[in-house]
Structure formats: structure tokens, C-alpha cells
Scaffold this motif. Structure first.
Motif, PDB file in Angstrom:
ATOM      1  N   MET A 109       0.811   8.647 -98.453  1.00  0.00           N
ATOM      2  CA  MET A 109       1.596   9.770 -97.962  1.00  0.00           C
ATOM      3  C   MET A 109       3.078   9.565 -98.283  1.00  0.00           C
ATOM      4  O   MET A 109       3.638   8.543 -97.953  1.00  0.00           O
ATOM      5  N   THR A 110       3.697  10.532 -98.900  1.00  0.00           N
ATOM      6  CA  THR A 110       5.119  10.484 -99.187  1.00  0.00           C
ATOM      7  C   THR A 110       5.850  11.367 -98.188  1.00  0.00           C
ATOM      8  O   THR A 110       5.244  12.078 -97.397  1.00  0.00           O
ATOM      9  N   ALA A 111       7.173  11.304 -98.271  1.00  0.00           N
ATOM     10  CA  ALA A 111       7.969  12.097 -97.340  1.00  0.00           C
ATOM     11  C   ALA A 111       7.740  13.590 -97.521  1.00  0.00           C
ATOM     12  O   ALA A 111       7.929  14.363 -96.598  1.00  0.00           O
ATOM     13  N   ALA A 112       7.318  14.005 -98.727  1.00  0.00           N
ATOM     14  CA  ALA A 112       7.166  15.426 -98.999  1.00  0.00           C
ATOM     15  C   ALA A 112       5.737  15.925 -98.811  1.00  0.00           C
ATOM     16  O   ALA A 112       5.486  17.111 -98.886  1.00  0.00           O
ATOM     17  N   VAL A 113       4.788  15.004 -98.582  1.00  0.00           N
ATOM     18  CA  VAL A 113       3.380  15.385 -98.564  1.00  0.00           C
ATOM     19  C   VAL A 113       2.708  14.860 -97.305  1.00  0.00           C
ATOM     20  O   VAL A 113       2.964  13.733 -96.877  1.00  0.00           O
ATOM     21  N   TRP A 114       1.866  15.662 -96.703  1.00  0.00           N
ATOM     22  CA  TRP A 114       1.016  15.220 -95.601  1.00  0.00           C
ATOM     23  C   TRP A 114      -0.422  15.451 -96.042  1.00  0.00           C
ATOM     24  O   TRP A 114      -0.936  16.556 -96.014  1.00  0.00           O
ATOM     25  N   ASN A 115      -1.063  14.381 -96.469  1.00  0.00           N
ATOM     26  CA  ASN A 115      -2.376  14.489 -97.080  1.00  0.00           C
ATOM     27  C   ASN A 115      -3.364  13.594 -96.347  1.00  0.00           C
ATOM     28  O   ASN A 115      -3.226  12.371 -96.355  1.00  0.00           O
ATOM     29  N   LEU A 116      -4.343  14.198 -95.703  1.00  0.00           N
ATOM     30  CA  LEU A 116      -5.398  13.444 -95.036  1.00  0.00           C
ATOM     31  C   LEU A 116      -6.462  13.152 -96.089  1.00  0.00           C
ATOM     32  O   LEU A 116      -7.284  14.000 -96.413  1.00  0.00           O
TER      33      LEU A 116
ATOM     34  N   ARG B 156       3.709  14.049 -88.086  1.00  0.00           N
ATOM     35  CA  ARG B 156       4.117  13.393 -89.337  1.00  0.00           C
ATOM     36  C   ARG B 156       5.341  12.491 -89.147  1.00  0.00           C
ATOM     37  O   ARG B 156       5.392  11.381 -89.679  1.00  0.00           O
ATOM     38  N   GLY B 157       6.351  12.946 -88.394  1.00  0.00           N
ATOM     39  CA  GLY B 157       7.559  12.141 -88.196  1.00  0.00           C
ATOM     40  C   GLY B 157       7.303  10.899 -87.365  1.00  0.00           C
ATOM     41  O   GLY B 157       7.565   9.772 -87.810  1.00  0.00           O
ATOM     42  N   PRO B 158       6.797  11.056 -86.129  1.00  0.00           N
ATOM     43  CA  PRO B 158       6.489   9.874 -85.333  1.00  0.00           C
ATOM     44  C   PRO B 158       5.498   8.931 -86.015  1.00  0.00           C
ATOM     45  O   PRO B 158       5.635   7.711 -85.920  1.00  0.00           O
ATOM     46  N   ALA B 159       4.513   9.483 -86.720  1.00  0.00           N
ATOM     47  CA  ALA B 159       3.508   8.632 -87.380  1.00  0.00           C
ATOM     48  C   ALA B 159       4.154   7.719 -88.406  1.00  0.00           C
ATOM     49  O   ALA B 159       3.874   6.511 -88.461  1.00  0.00           O
ATOM     50  N   ARG B 160       5.021   8.262 -89.235  1.00  0.00           N
ATOM     51  CA  ARG B 160       5.674   7.454 -90.276  1.00  0.00           C
ATOM     52  C   ARG B 160       6.591   6.410 -89.659  1.00  0.00           C
ATOM     53  O   ARG B 160       6.689   5.279 -90.154  1.00  0.00           O
ATOM     54  N   ALA B 161       7.282   6.774 -88.588  1.00  0.00           N
ATOM     55  CA  ALA B 161       8.176   5.814 -87.943  1.00  0.00           C
ATOM     56  C   ALA B 161       7.386   4.694 -87.264  1.00  0.00           C
ATOM     57  O   ALA B 161       7.719   3.510 -87.399  1.00  0.00           O
ATOM     58  N   LEU B 162       6.331   5.060 -86.542  1.00  0.00           N
ATOM     59  CA  LEU B 162       5.532   4.056 -85.846  1.00  0.00           C
ATOM     60  C   LEU B 162       4.788   3.148 -86.814  1.00  0.00           C
ATOM     61  O   LEU B 162       4.454   2.008 -86.474  1.00  0.00           O
TER      62      LEU B 162
ATOM     63  N   PRO C 196      12.179  14.988 -82.209  1.00  0.00           N
ATOM     64  CA  PRO C 196      11.358  13.928 -82.805  1.00  0.00           C
ATOM     65  C   PRO C 196      11.933  12.533 -82.609  1.00  0.00           C
ATOM     66  O   PRO C 196      11.179  11.579 -82.379  1.00  0.00           O
ATOM     67  N   ALA C 197      13.256  12.395 -82.696  1.00  0.00           N
ATOM     68  CA  ALA C 197      13.851  11.071 -82.542  1.00  0.00           C
ATOM     69  C   ALA C 197      13.670  10.548 -81.128  1.00  0.00           C
ATOM     70  O   ALA C 197      13.261   9.392 -80.914  1.00  0.00           O
ATOM     71  N   GLU C 198      13.960  11.383 -80.120  1.00  0.00           N
ATOM     72  CA  GLU C 198      13.831  10.963 -78.730  1.00  0.00           C
ATOM     73  C   GLU C 198      12.387  10.605 -78.399  1.00  0.00           C
ATOM     74  O   GLU C 198      12.120   9.595 -77.735  1.00  0.00           O
ATOM     75  N   LEU C 199      11.448  11.417 -78.871  1.00  0.00           N
ATOM     76  CA  LEU C 199      10.048  11.140 -78.594  1.00  0.00           C
ATOM     77  C   LEU C 199       9.591   9.852 -79.265  1.00  0.00           C
ATOM     78  O   LEU C 199       8.913   9.021 -78.652  1.00  0.00           O
ATOM     79  N   THR C 200       9.985   9.668 -80.514  1.00  0.00           N
ATOM     80  CA  THR C 200       9.564   8.478 -81.250  1.00  0.00           C
ATOM     81  C   THR C 200      10.117   7.211 -80.614  1.00  0.00           C
ATOM     82  O   THR C 200       9.415   6.193 -80.520  1.00  0.00           O
ATOM     83  N   VAL C 201      11.363   7.252 -80.155  1.00  0.00           N
ATOM     84  CA  VAL C 201      11.944   6.088 -79.476  1.00  0.00           C
ATOM     85  C   VAL C 201      11.163   5.784 -78.201  1.00  0.00           C
ATOM     86  O   VAL C 201      10.822   4.623 -77.915  1.00  0.00           O
ATOM     87  N   ALA C 202      10.855   6.819 -77.413  1.00  0.00           N
ATOM     88  CA  ALA C 202      10.112   6.614 -76.169  1.00  0.00           C
ATOM     89  C   ALA C 202       8.730   6.026 -76.454  1.00  0.00           C
ATOM     90  O   ALA C 202       8.284   5.086 -75.772  1.00  0.00           O
ATOM     91  N   LEU C 203       8.052   6.549 -77.468  1.00  0.00           N
ATOM     92  CA  LEU C 203       6.727   6.042 -77.811  1.00  0.00           C
ATOM     93  C   LEU C 203       6.811   4.613 -78.341  1.00  0.00           C
ATOM     94  O   LEU C 203       5.987   3.758 -77.990  1.00  0.00           O
ATOM     95  N   GLY C 204       7.805   4.351 -79.186  1.00  0.00           N
ATOM     96  CA  GLY C 204       7.965   3.008 -79.742  1.00  0.00           C
ATOM     97  C   GLY C 204       8.198   1.976 -78.665  1.00  0.00           C
ATOM     98  O   GLY C 204       7.609   0.882 -78.691  1.00  0.00           O
ATOM     99  N   GLU C 205       9.052   2.299 -77.693  1.00  0.00           N
ATOM    100  CA  GLU C 205       9.317   1.372 -76.591  1.00  0.00           C
ATOM    101  C   GLU C 205       8.062   1.132 -75.768  1.00  0.00           C
ATOM    102  O   GLU C 205       7.757  -0.005 -75.386  1.00  0.00           O
ATOM    103  N   PHE C 206       7.325   2.188 -75.502  1.00  0.00           N
ATOM    104  CA  PHE C 206       6.109   2.076 -74.704  1.00  0.00           C
ATOM    105  C   PHE C 206       5.049   1.228 -75.427  1.00  0.00           C
ATOM    106  O   PHE C 206       4.401   0.377 -74.815  1.00  0.00           O
TER     107      PHE C 206
END
Length: 279
Positions: free
Chosen positions: A1-8, A46-52, A264-274
Motif C-alpha cells: 500500500m502506498t500513500a496514494a493507494v488503498w488496496n486490499l 487508512r491514516g491511523p493504520a499506516r501510522a500504527l 486523525p492525528a488526535e485519534l492516532t495519538v490516543a490509540l498509539g498510547e493505549f
């Protein structure tokens, strides 16, 4: 998966049809499974998934009848069928106790899989979940009660309905490309049928029969909620954390129901910390 594509790029033959899925991050990293809600797809993750994925093996998938997964007449798209599919997927992936992050209907699916279908998690994050009665807006109930009528809408009116429905999930307003990507799966004939089918097959009984068991949830739980959620009021967040022993609550200011898009940033930080917290 690249930044421009979401491919399952992978598939699994489930009891409710073919599932499209993908995995991100190191194969030996701690596993996290992301579950989307309605009427969306894994694209919202897509955003949280790539960060996590920097620290975790992240599994993303489209529910049967949604996104890139199979859509066909007579398909069982109920919340209980989806919960069974989740439990089966965990077995297919060989995940004994992954962390699970679930949004909207995904919350009810994850809770049903845990309480009724033998799924086990290391920890559970619920993001604006469908979990507490009453739920279902007047519009949602109207669509479910008269799905055969709405299926007869001309294509342009159906498209307008779906556009309006999805856009109302965001407080900030969706980027046009994101909006188009979320609407697209519902515009084919099969997608149109699935859109109304998933609404008509779901009702409050799927949470009524587990809501009294939330006190049995014996694992770390994080509840995240958009302060501006107009689909499920933030008051439900406070009710839910009282029912789940030790649950932690995070309110995300300025976000609507689609917290992944609005903050997305706030949610990803909260999930990452958890997910990094031992316990």
C-alpha cells in the motif's frame, strides 16, 4: 500500500461471502485489527493504520457487503453475522489475542464476537461505537422499514441520498476525494442492494442482548468519542464507560462521528498510547 493507494490485496472466503483484507507493518510486531462501521469501509482507517504500522502488524478488512468485499442477493449482513466473520478471521490470521480497534457498528461487532463467539483480545478500543440503546436515527429507521421502496429509487436519487448520508458523519466536512471513495461502493446495482440490505437487517436487538454483559469485559478498554458526533451523542460515551469496568474515556474535540477523518492525528495519538500501555 502506498500513500496514494488503498488496496486490499488478499481475500478470505467467509460464511457471508468473500472478504478483502490487507496487513501492514512488520510480520512479527504486536497485532492490531481495525474494524470499520456503516456505511463506510476500511478506507476510513487508512491514516491511523499506516501510522500504527510503525510499531504493529495492522490488519484491515472490508466487512461483507461493504467496500471491496462481496455483495450479493440474500447475503447475511446482520451484526451477528459480521461478528461471526470477525471471530473466524482472527482464527484464519492465527491471532490468539490481538488488540482490536472498532468504529461505529464495528463496536457492536467486536463486542458480540468477544461476548458471544469466543473471540479474545488483548485490549479493545471503541471509537464512537454502536453499543448503547437507543440507537438508530429516524432516517435510519425509515430506510430500514421501507428498504424495498428505497431500492426503487433512480440511480441519481440513490446517489444523492448516499452522498448526504455519508457527509453527515463528518463535523469538519470530508475532502471531495475521500467522500467519493466512501460513496463509490454503494453506486453499483449490487452496492445499492447491499446499502439497503445492511440497514434492514440490523436493529437494536443486536446490542440489547449484550448490553447487560458489558460488565464481563475483563481487559483494557479505551472509549474515544467525537464531541460533535450528531449520529450517536457524546452522552453515550459516559454511559458506556460506566458499564465497562476500568474503561478509559477520551473525548476528541471538534470531531464528529467520523473521528478518523475529522481528527486523525488526535485519534492516532490516543490509540498509539493505549496500544503501547502495558497491562
Amino acid at each position: 500500500m502506498t500513500a496514494a493507494v488503498w488496496n486490499l490485496d488478499r481475500s478470505y472466503s467467509s460464511s457471508s461471502g468473500e472478504i478483502r483484507w490487507a496487513a501492514l507493518g512488520p510480520a512479527d510486531a504486536p497485532p492490531v485489527v481495525l474494524v470499520h462501521g456503516t456505511p463506510f469501509s476500511s478506507y476510513v482507517w487508512r491514516g491511523p493504520a499506516r501510522a500504527l504500522a510503525a510499531r504493529h502488524r495492522v490488519y484491515v478488512w472490508d466487512l461483507p457487503g461493504y467496500g471491496a468485499s462481496a455483495k450479493h442477493p440474500g447475503q447475511d449482513l446482520s451484526l451477528d453475522a459480521q461478528a461471526r466473520v470477525l471471530a473466524d478471521l482472527l482464527d484464519h490470521w492465527g491471532l490468539a489475542e490481538p488488540a482490536v480497534v472498532a468504529h461505529d457498528f464495528g463496536g457492536a461487532i467486536a463486542l458480540r464476537a468477544l461476548l458471544l463467539h469466543g473471540a479474545r483480545y488483548s485490549r479493545l478500543a471503541l471509537v464512537d461505537p454502536v453499543a448503547i440503546a437507543p440507537w438508530g436515527s429516524p432516517t435510519y429507521r425509515l430506510l430500514g422499514e421501507h428498504s424495498d421502496v428505497f431500492r426503487q429509487l433512480p440511480a441519481d436519487l440513490h446517489e444523492a441520498l448516499v452522498h448526504r448520508y455519508i457527509s453527515s458523519g463528518s463535523h469538519q466536512g470530508l475532502h471531495p476525494d475521500t467522500h467519493a471513495r466512501l460513496v463509490e461502493p454503494w453506486l453499483t446495482e449490487a452496492g445499492k442492494d447491499s446499502f439497503y440490505r445492511q440497514i434492514e437487517q440490523n436493529d437494536q436487538r443486536f446490542t440489547d442482548d449484550i448490553q447487560g454483559r458489558y460488565g464481563e469485559v475483563d481487559l483494557p478498554v479505551l472509549v474515544c468519542w467525537g464531541a460533535e458526533d450528531t449520529w450517536i451523542p457524546v452522552a453515550r460515551a459516559y454511559e458506556l464507560v460506566k458499564l465497562i469496568p476500568g474503561a478509559e474515556l477520551r473525548i476528541v474535540e471538534g470531531a464528529g462521528h467520523l473521528v478518523q477523518e475529522d481528527a486523525p492525528a488526535e485519534l492516532t495519538v490516543a490509540l498509539g498510547e493505549f496500544l503501547r500501555t502495558a497491562g
